[in-house]
Design a protein around this motif. Sequence first.
Motif, PDB file in Angstrom:
ATOM      1  N   VAL A 143      31.753   0.707 -22.484  1.00 19.68           N
ATOM      2  CA  VAL A 143      30.400   0.902 -21.942  1.00 19.68           C
ATOM      3  C   VAL A 143      29.470   1.459 -23.023  1.00 19.68           C
ATOM      4  O   VAL A 143      28.305   1.073 -23.119  1.00 19.68           O
ATOM      5  CB  VAL A 143      30.423   1.827 -20.704  1.00 19.68           C
ATOM      6  CG1 VAL A 143      29.018   2.174 -20.244  1.00 19.68           C
ATOM      7  CG2 VAL A 143      31.187   1.165 -19.558  1.00 19.68           C
ATOM      8  N   ARG A 164      28.461  10.162 -23.606  1.00 23.13           N
ATOM      9  CA  ARG A 164      28.277  11.000 -22.426  1.00 23.13           C
ATOM     10  C   ARG A 164      27.761  10.194 -21.242  1.00 23.13           C
ATOM     11  O   ARG A 164      28.224  10.343 -20.116  1.00 23.13           O
ATOM     12  CB  ARG A 164      27.273  12.127 -22.723  1.00 23.13           C
ATOM     13  CG  ARG A 164      27.926  13.390 -23.204  1.00 23.13           C
ATOM     14  CD  ARG A 164      26.851  14.471 -23.362  1.00 23.13           C
ATOM     15  NE  ARG A 164      27.187  15.389 -24.421  1.00 23.13           N
ATOM     16  CZ  ARG A 164      28.034  16.409 -24.283  1.00 23.13           C
ATOM     17  NH1 ARG A 164      28.637  16.617 -23.123  1.00 23.13           N
ATOM     18  NH2 ARG A 164      28.278  17.215 -25.296  1.00 23.13           N
ATOM     19  N   LEU A 187      40.583   5.416 -18.955  1.00 16.25           N
ATOM     20  CA  LEU A 187      39.242   6.004 -18.925  1.00 16.25           C
ATOM     21  C   LEU A 187      38.602   5.911 -20.306  1.00 16.25           C
ATOM     22  O   LEU A 187      37.444   5.506 -20.455  1.00 16.25           O
ATOM     23  CB  LEU A 187      39.325   7.468 -18.477  1.00 16.25           C
ATOM     24  CG  LEU A 187      38.014   8.233 -18.450  1.00 16.25           C
ATOM     25  CD1 LEU A 187      37.070   7.647 -17.403  1.00 16.25           C
ATOM     26  CD2 LEU A 187      38.247   9.714 -18.149  1.00 16.25           C
ATOM     27  N   ALA A 231      37.472   2.368 -21.055  1.00 13.07           N
ATOM     28  CA  ALA A 231      36.271   1.991 -20.295  1.00 13.07           C
ATOM     29  C   ALA A 231      35.028   2.653 -20.886  1.00 13.07           C
ATOM     30  O   ALA A 231      33.985   2.018 -21.061  1.00 13.07           O
ATOM     31  CB  ALA A 231      36.447   2.362 -18.824  1.00 13.07           C
ATOM     32  N   LEU A 277      30.440   7.938 -19.934  1.00 13.47           N
ATOM     33  CA  LEU A 277      31.397   8.683 -19.101  1.00 13.47           C
ATOM     34  C   LEU A 277      30.826   8.915 -17.705  1.00 13.47           C
ATOM     35  O   LEU A 277      31.515   8.745 -16.698  1.00 13.47           O
ATOM     36  CB  LEU A 277      31.728  10.018 -19.780  1.00 13.47           C
ATOM     37  CG  LEU A 277      32.699  10.940 -19.038  1.00 13.47           C
ATOM     38  CD1 LEU A 277      34.057  10.272 -18.868  1.00 13.47           C
ATOM     39  CD2 LEU A 277      32.856  12.276 -19.775  1.00 13.47           C
ATOM     40  N   ARG A 278      29.552   9.273 -17.645  1.00 15.43           N
ATOM     41  CA  ARG A 278      28.900   9.514 -16.358  1.00 15.43           C
ATOM     42  C   ARG A 278      28.913   8.242 -15.498  1.00 15.43           C
ATOM     43  O   ARG A 278      29.237   8.279 -14.312  1.00 15.43           O
ATOM     44  CB  ARG A 278      27.455   9.984 -16.602  1.00 15.43           C
ATOM     45  CG  ARG A 278      26.707  10.434 -15.376  1.00 15.43           C
ATOM     46  CD  ARG A 278      25.382  11.118 -15.733  1.00 15.43           C
ATOM     47  NE  ARG A 278      24.499  10.287 -16.549  1.00 15.43           N
ATOM     48  CZ  ARG A 278      23.763   9.285 -16.072  1.00 15.43           C
ATOM     49  NH1 ARG A 278      23.788   8.994 -14.784  1.00 15.43           N
ATOM     50  NH2 ARG A 278      22.998   8.571 -16.861  1.00 15.43           N
ATOM     51  N   LEU A 279      28.603   7.107 -16.115  1.00 15.31           N
ATOM     52  CA  LEU A 279      28.566   5.842 -15.385  1.00 15.31           C
ATOM     53  C   LEU A 279      29.962   5.452 -14.887  1.00 15.31           C
ATOM     54  O   LEU A 279      30.138   5.025 -13.749  1.00 15.31           O
ATOM     55  CB  LEU A 279      27.998   4.732 -16.274  1.00 15.31           C
ATOM     56  CG  LEU A 279      26.544   4.914 -16.737  1.00 15.31           C
ATOM     57  CD1 LEU A 279      26.122   3.760 -17.643  1.00 15.31           C
ATOM     58  CD2 LEU A 279      25.602   5.029 -15.546  1.00 15.31           C
ATOM     59  N   VAL A 280      30.941   5.625 -15.760  1.00 10.59           N
ATOM     60  CA  VAL A 280      32.305   5.234 -15.422  1.00 10.59           C
ATOM     61  C   VAL A 280      32.874   6.131 -14.319  1.00 10.59           C
ATOM     62  O   VAL A 280      33.512   5.651 -13.373  1.00 10.59           O
ATOM     63  CB  VAL A 280      33.180   5.257 -16.693  1.00 10.59           C
ATOM     64  CG1 VAL A 280      34.639   5.242 -16.353  1.00 10.59           C
ATOM     65  CG2 VAL A 280      32.826   4.072 -17.594  1.00 10.59           C
ATOM     66  N   LEU A 281      32.601   7.437 -14.403  1.00 11.29           N
ATOM     67  CA  LEU A 281      33.078   8.343 -13.352  1.00 11.29           C
ATOM     68  C   LEU A 281      32.399   8.019 -12.022  1.00 11.29           C
ATOM     69  O   LEU A 281      32.994   8.177 -10.954  1.00 11.29           O
ATOM     70  CB  LEU A 281      32.840   9.811 -13.744  1.00 11.29           C
ATOM     71  CG  LEU A 281      33.697  10.331 -14.900  1.00 11.29           C
ATOM     72  CD1 LEU A 281      33.338  11.781 -15.218  1.00 11.29           C
ATOM     73  CD2 LEU A 281      35.186  10.221 -14.580  1.00 11.29           C
TER      74      LEU A 281
END
Lengths: 205, 205
Positions: free
Chosen positions: B15, B24, B8, B11, B27-31
């Motif tokens: 990004v 932040r 995580l 990634a 993280l939102r995009l990856v989640l």
Amino acid sequence: MDFSSKLLENAVNEVSRLPGIGKRTALRLVLHLLKQPSDNTKYLSEALLHLRNDVKTCEKCHNISDTLLCDICNNPKRNPEIVCVVEDIRDVMAIESTSQFNGLYHVLGGKISPIEGIGPQNLQIESLVSKVEKGEVKELIFALSSTMEGDTTNFYIFKQIEKFEITTSTIARGISVGDELEYADEVTLGRSIVNRIPFEQSIRS
Amino acid sequence: MDFSSKLLENAVNEVSRLPGIGKRTALRLVLHLLKQPSDNTKYLSEALLHLRNDVKTCEKCHNISDTLLCDICNNPKRNPEIVCVVEDIRDVMAIESTSQFNGLYHVLGGKISPIEGIGPQNLQIESLVSKVEKGEVKELIFALSSTMEGDTTNFYIFKQIEKFEITTSTIARGISVGDELEYADEVTLGRSIVNRIPFEQSIRS
Ligand SMILES: [Zn+2]
Ligand SMILES: [Zn+2]
């Protein structure tokens, strides 16, 4: 948009599927990658693929993990009898960054939201109740966001576990009502964990 | 950020290298990708890799293309004697969307900017002058953004080609001074091409 390249059009379309990324932003990002060494695109693509294909969910707390049991659950120095209930992994990250919590987590995967069609069965509530039932947990800290959905979820869980001998608390609202946990500053959030209050007290106030 | 997963973390780091994407947001995009079917991540990664590895630059106009010569340069219905000089491919897309221009383009790849260390030698200016020298072009339309860098670039090119018999023009400023071309609405931008004015007139005013 009039693309001169199918490859470009395809890449822009895929990037603009991401939430909050429009076509213009997608085009800007993709053109940026074209200007950078091709290794950058390679590393980005590989990182996303590896994550998506290889990441696991901790079988105990449902946190994102590279192993079957996450580093937190696996850490013998953490107290497994105190469990902090959160919506998603970002909340785990936010609380971990305060260094104020030494227990374990339980990641619900969201909150009850009839509007979005999310019911208790879509969340990791059953496995939480089962942990309590088995007597593994002495204290449950509710750290959901203080929205209507968060309160509903807290209350739903509380009703399921109140028959067991267990302490329940919610994190102290040093952070303002309606705020998302992940945007709170570390000091405030850390203090709100230290000053947690019994859950029953929180629903009376 | 305290990540519970190296996959995580990796990634999110990749990004967040993209311009304008913080940790932040990354993280939102990856989640988000983790919640979607894994095929979505596959298609996204593949689209980026294919673009980066296989896309070409048109050898005539330097536009992005899937083939050695782009569809515009390859189109026998377009007039090769009128060439519109633009900064980058987004400007080509913006002008094409007006359907008001039937000539070819010449993509400079930016504009002269001493602050950013971009000189004439970093742009496709030599190949443009060479086109003019060979007598391939009868009219050159400058469609750079009306910023100081754009004006400097226009003027630099103009000085190089004024000795040749060629008409030069700049797109009419229906669009407000300082505005980027790509954000102009189609009607205004289309009109500014139809109403283009001789370049010499534009530097006098
Ligand atoms: Zn775990
Ligand atoms: Zn071309």
